[in-house]
Structure formats: structure tokens, C-alpha cells
Design an enzyme around this catalytic site. Structure first.
Site, PDB file in Angstrom:
ATOM      1  CG  HIS A  87      -1.710   1.282   1.342  1.00  0.00           C
ATOM      2  ND1 HIS A  87      -2.893   1.460   0.641  1.00  0.00           N
ATOM      3  CD2 HIS A  87      -1.497   2.445   2.013  1.00  0.00           C
ATOM      4  CE1 HIS A  87      -3.376   2.655   0.897  1.00  0.00           C
ATOM      5  NE2 HIS A  87      -2.551   3.274   1.724  1.00  0.00           N
ATOM      6  CG  ASP A 166     -12.057   3.756   5.871  1.00  0.00           C
ATOM      7  OD1 ASP A 166     -11.556   4.530   6.699  1.00  0.00           O
ATOM      8  OD2 ASP A 166     -11.812   3.804   4.652  1.00  0.00           O
ATOM      9  NE  ARG A 173     -10.091  10.574   9.093  1.00  0.00           N
ATOM     10  CZ  ARG A 173      -9.196   9.791   8.492  1.00  0.00           C
ATOM     11  NH1 ARG A 173      -9.535   8.583   8.085  1.00  0.00           N
ATOM     12  NH2 ARG A 173      -7.970  10.198   8.296  1.00  0.00           N
ATOM     13  CB  SER A 188      -8.540   5.067   7.556  1.00  0.00           C
ATOM     14  OG  SER A 188      -8.863   5.100   6.201  1.00  0.00           O
ATOM     15  CE  LYS A 192      -9.101   2.199   3.645  1.00  0.00           C
ATOM     16  NZ  LYS A 192      -9.211   3.514   3.043  1.00  0.00           N
TER      17      LYS A 192
HETATM   18  N1  URA Z   1      -5.903   6.832   2.911  1.00  0.00           N
HETATM   19  C1  URA Z   1      -6.854   6.117   3.568  1.00  0.00           C
HETATM   20  O1  URA Z   1      -7.282   5.063   3.102  1.00  0.00           O
HETATM   21  N2  URA Z   1      -7.315   6.592   4.717  1.00  0.00           N
HETATM   22  C2  URA Z   1      -6.876   7.738   5.292  1.00  0.00           C
HETATM   23  O2  URA Z   1      -7.337   8.100   6.348  1.00  0.00           O
HETATM   24  C3  URA Z   1      -5.909   8.469   4.599  1.00  0.00           C
HETATM   25  C4  URA Z   1      -5.425   7.998   3.411  1.00  0.00           C
END
Ligand code: URA
Length: 441
Positions: A87, A166, A173, A188, A192
Site C-alpha cells: 500500500h 471506513d 473526515r 483507516s 482495509k
Molecule cells: N488513505 C486512507 O485510506 N485513509 C486515510 O485516512 C488516509 C489515506
């Protein structure tokens, strides 16, 4: 859990006053957001309290776990081999995923990759893949599993069933000034990734003008927090801290980045892009047991590029996901812009390139129509930047600074202005900044 035991206002007040929340309170929050028991106005009040008061490592781990369990957690344990994903926190010209997934698969790793779309000045992997005619990123979980088993790599978007908490929290957010909060970012991202069914994870935490984290100190804090979550979850996580002051590689956009990625798989990649790709993929091979150390990983990756097996994996992944694999040999089947404009150095532009501001290059892509200001915006896949000059390269009047792929003259002129503002010159050759600055594990 009996929801009557918990009241959103009490949890908000506790965090507002600097208290640490219990695991149950955090679970009530994450589930309540997903099922509506925690009203949006109360969720945003709690997010702001977390923004100011922070979270302990334990609270962050509990939030990650509660968010992950707010939806489906994919189980890939019946598939053979190590499942390792990567990621990136995102940047300009960051097309590493398109190269890394087939490369790691060619070296024996299974890569279950769920990616995002571009927003603001940073591009998204899904949008880039969709530049390939027919390429489907909206696969169901059974299709995802089948492709993973057959090809060894599958690249899809997040399914609606994965981490629903999320989706709601991120949307809140985004509009309440609570994005830039390390425990919330950490929960977050990691919720995932952990819901994808991975065995281990490599993170590219970028910092600099074109990155989400502007300073190395912030990036280090985020990297450490995410690696710590991995430890708590029993999934090894390694994070590389990489500089994102100038765009990665020489292309930014969609078609242009797909072409550059395929060129990398053919062995013609630019040095900086290959350095980051090899480093991240190398750690995936080590975590997945396909290489014993960085030197071994490097030898295997170079062989997979040289013998064409990584390119072949890209082809197979395209076919499996409905994409037109002829793209590998014929770039004209990609969306093509009407015009190419060479941006050249002016009479006073002399010496060496001292800066190529990634954020401003991202704004140039936005101006061309290749970015997204809101999640619902469509992107023009054809437009973009190619042949971008890099920091340290010599310049004289007339030197090409980049080629813009343009569909609209007025937008092209705006993009050119951004590019000219992004690129600065110096009389002496600047010191080069190391691209990979730290490994956290
Ligand atoms: N990418 C995400 O998936 N979540 C965040 O909070 C910030 C960047």
C-alpha cells in the site's frame, strides 16, 4: 454488546476530556457508525475529539480491529502461497502497483491488491488500470479469488462489504477537517488492508511536497503506528519511507503512466521508479518467503524482467480482468489525447533542474482534466505528462522540460503554466536527495 450500556455523548465527553476509550466503547463507535446507532453529528464530534486528544497505541489497534470487523473479512487461507500486498500513501506519478503486482507474482508471491481512485493531486491505481480498454476493477470476491489463484495477482477496488465503517468515517473526515490525524489514518488504511486476507504487507509511506505527509517526521510516526498495528494483528508489516518531492518516473496521468509501467516491465524503466519498485517488491518477496534477503530478491526480480515473465503476468492479469492485453505491444489502443505540446526551457532557463514540485505537477494534471476534485468527478484518461525532466538534469534554452498530452487548448495552457511554475533551475548541480530514506519493521 448491548447498545443501551453506551451513549455516544458519554464517549465523546470522555475523549474530549483526554480519557482513553475502552475496547467496547470503540467497538460501539465503529459498529454504531456502520449501522446508524452513532449519529453522524456525534461521530464527527468524536472524530474531532480524537483529532485533538489523539489515541493510545492500544486504542488505535482496537479501532483498526473494530473497523475491520464492521464488514466482510476475506479469508484467502485456502489459496496456496504467501499473500502479500503493498500500500502506498500516494503521490504524483506513483504507478508502482502496476509494475509491482505482476513482478511479485512472477517471482512466486500471490498479490491480492485492493486499491483506490485518485483524489485531488494524487492519482489512483484503479483509474490508471481503467485506461486499458475493458479492464474491470469491480470484481466480486469470488472472481477476485479465482484470478488470484490462476494468475497470482488481482487488482480491484474495495467492495462495498469491506470496512463499511471506513467509508462513512472517511467521508465525514473529508468534510470536517479531521483527515490529518495519525491514529485515524492508521486505522483507516490498516483496517482495509487487514480485511483483504493478506499474510503480510509492505507500506510505502511517502513524504514531501507531493505527498499526504509533508514532513519525514510525520511519515515516520505514521509508518511506526502502522507497523505496530501489524504486530498486534500478527501480520508482519514493513514500511519504507520514500521521498515525494518530484514525481516518480517521467510520466503522470493515466495512459502515460500505463505506458511507462509496461516499459518498466520490458526493462526500460526510469531509474527512480525502478529503485522504489525493486525496494518495495523486494520486501514483499522476503516477507512471503520467496527470497532470503534483498540481494536474492533483486536477482530474482531482475531475472523476471529480463526473461519476460513479469510482462507475461501483466498480460495474464489483463486478460483475466477483461482488459485488452494487446496494449502491451500497441499503445495506440489506449485513450489518446488530441495534441502533444512540448514544453521547452525559455531563454533564461539555464543550468540544472533544481526542483520539480510534485504538488504543482499534480495541479497540472488536474488542470488538464486528468484528476478528480470530488469523488464523483470523471477523469480524462488520455491527458497527462510525459518525458518529464528530473532534478539534476542539465538545461539550456530550448531543452524539452516535458510533453503534455492535451485534449483542450485552454486547459493545456493552464497546465503549461503550472509546469513552468513547478520546475526551477540552479547554476550548479543540486545534491540529490535519497529516494528511500528509512525502513521500519
Ligand atoms: N488513505 C486512507 O485510506 N485513509 C486515510 O485516512 C488516509 C489515506
Amino acid at each position: 454488546m448491548s447498545s443501551a450500556k453506551y451513549f455516544p455523548q458519554n464517549i465523546i465527553i470522555k475523549k474530549r476530556d483526554g480519557g482513553a476509550l475502552t475496547r467496547e466503547e470503540i467497538q460501539f463507535f465503529a459498529n454504531g457508525v456502520a449501522n446508524g446507532e452513532f449519529a453522524e453529528y456525534q461521530a464527527t464530534a468524536l472524530l474531532m475529539a480524537i483529532f485533538w486528544r489523539g489515541m493510545t497505541p492500544e486504542e488505535t489497534a482496537w479501532l483498526t480491529d473494530a473497523m475491520m470487523n464492521s464488514g466482510e473479512v476475506i479469508d484467502l487461507s485456502d489459496l496456496p502461497g504467501a499473500k502479500v500486498d503493498k500500500h502506498s500513501t500516494g503521490g504524483v506519478g506513483d504507478k508502482v502497483s502496476l509494475i509491482l503486482a505482476p513482478l511479485a507474482a512472477a517471482c512466486g508471491i500471490s498479490v491480492p491488491m485492493m486499491s483506490g481512485r485518485g483524489l485531488g493531486h494524487t492519482g489512483g491505481t484503479l483509474d490508471k488500470l481503467e485506461a486499458i480498454p475493458g479492464f474491470r476493477v469491480g470484481l466480486s470476491v469470488p472472481e477476485f479469488r479465482a484470478i488470484l489463484q490462476k494468475v497470482g495477482a488481482a487488482m480491484i477496488g474495495q467492495t462495498p462489504q469491506i470496512v463499511p465503517a471506513d467509508r462513512k468515517l472517511y467521508a465525514l473526515r473529508d468534510v470536517t477537517g479531521t483527515v490529518e490525524c495519525i491514529p485515524l489514518i492508521c486505522a483507516s488504511i490498516m483496517s482495509k488492508k487487514l480485511a483483504e486476507g493478506i499474510d503480510s504487507l509492505v507500506l510505502d509511506v511517502k513524504f514531501g511536497k507531493g505527498a499526504f505527509m509533508k514532513t519525514k517526521a510525520q511519515a515516520l510516526e505514521l509508518a511506526r503506528a502502522m507497523v505496530a498495528i501489524g504486530k498486534v494483528s500478527g501480520k508482519p508489516v514493513r514500511a519504507l519511507l520514500t521521498a515525494m518531492s518530484q514525481p516518480l518516473g517521467r510520466c503522470a496521468g493515466h495512459t502515460t503512466e500505463v505506458i511507462e509501467s509496461i516499459e518498466c516491465l520490458k526493462g526500460n524503466g526510469p531509474t527512480d521508479l525502478m529503485e522504489v519498485t525493486y525496494a518495495l517488491t523486494g520486501h514483499m518477496l522476503i516477507l512471503g518467503g520467496a527470497a532470503k534477503d534483498e540481494a536474492d530478491a533483486r536477482a530474482k526480480m531482475e531475472a523476471a524482467i529480463a526473461n519476460g515473465s513479469a510482462l507475461q503476468k501483466f498480460r495474464e492479469m489483463c486478460v483475466a480482468q477483461g482488459g485488452d492485453a494487446r496494449v502491451v505491444d500497441d499503445y495506440t489502443i489506449l485513450p489518446t489525447a488530441k495534441k502533444r505540446i512540448e514544453v521547452k526551457a525559455l531563454a533564461n532557463d539555464q543550468g540544472f533542474v533544481s526542483e520539480v514540485d510534485a504538488l504543482t505537477c499534480g495541479h497540472a494534471i488536474m488542470a488538464l482534466g486528468g484528476g478528480r476534485a470530488a469523488v464523483t468527478d470523471a477523469v480524462d484518461h488520455a491527458v497527462g505528462i510525459a518525458d518529464l525532466i528530473k532534478i539534476g538534469e542539465p538545461v539550456a534554452p530550448g531543452t524539452r522540460l516535458c510533453t503534455l498530452h492535451v485534449n483542450d487548448d485552454a486547459k493545456g495552457a493552464q497546465a503549461e503554466a503550472h509546469l513552468r511554475a513547478a520546475i526551477k533551475f540552479s547554476a550548479t548541480k543540486p545534491q540529490s536527495e535519497p529516494l528511500i530514506q528509512d525502513l521500519i519493521q
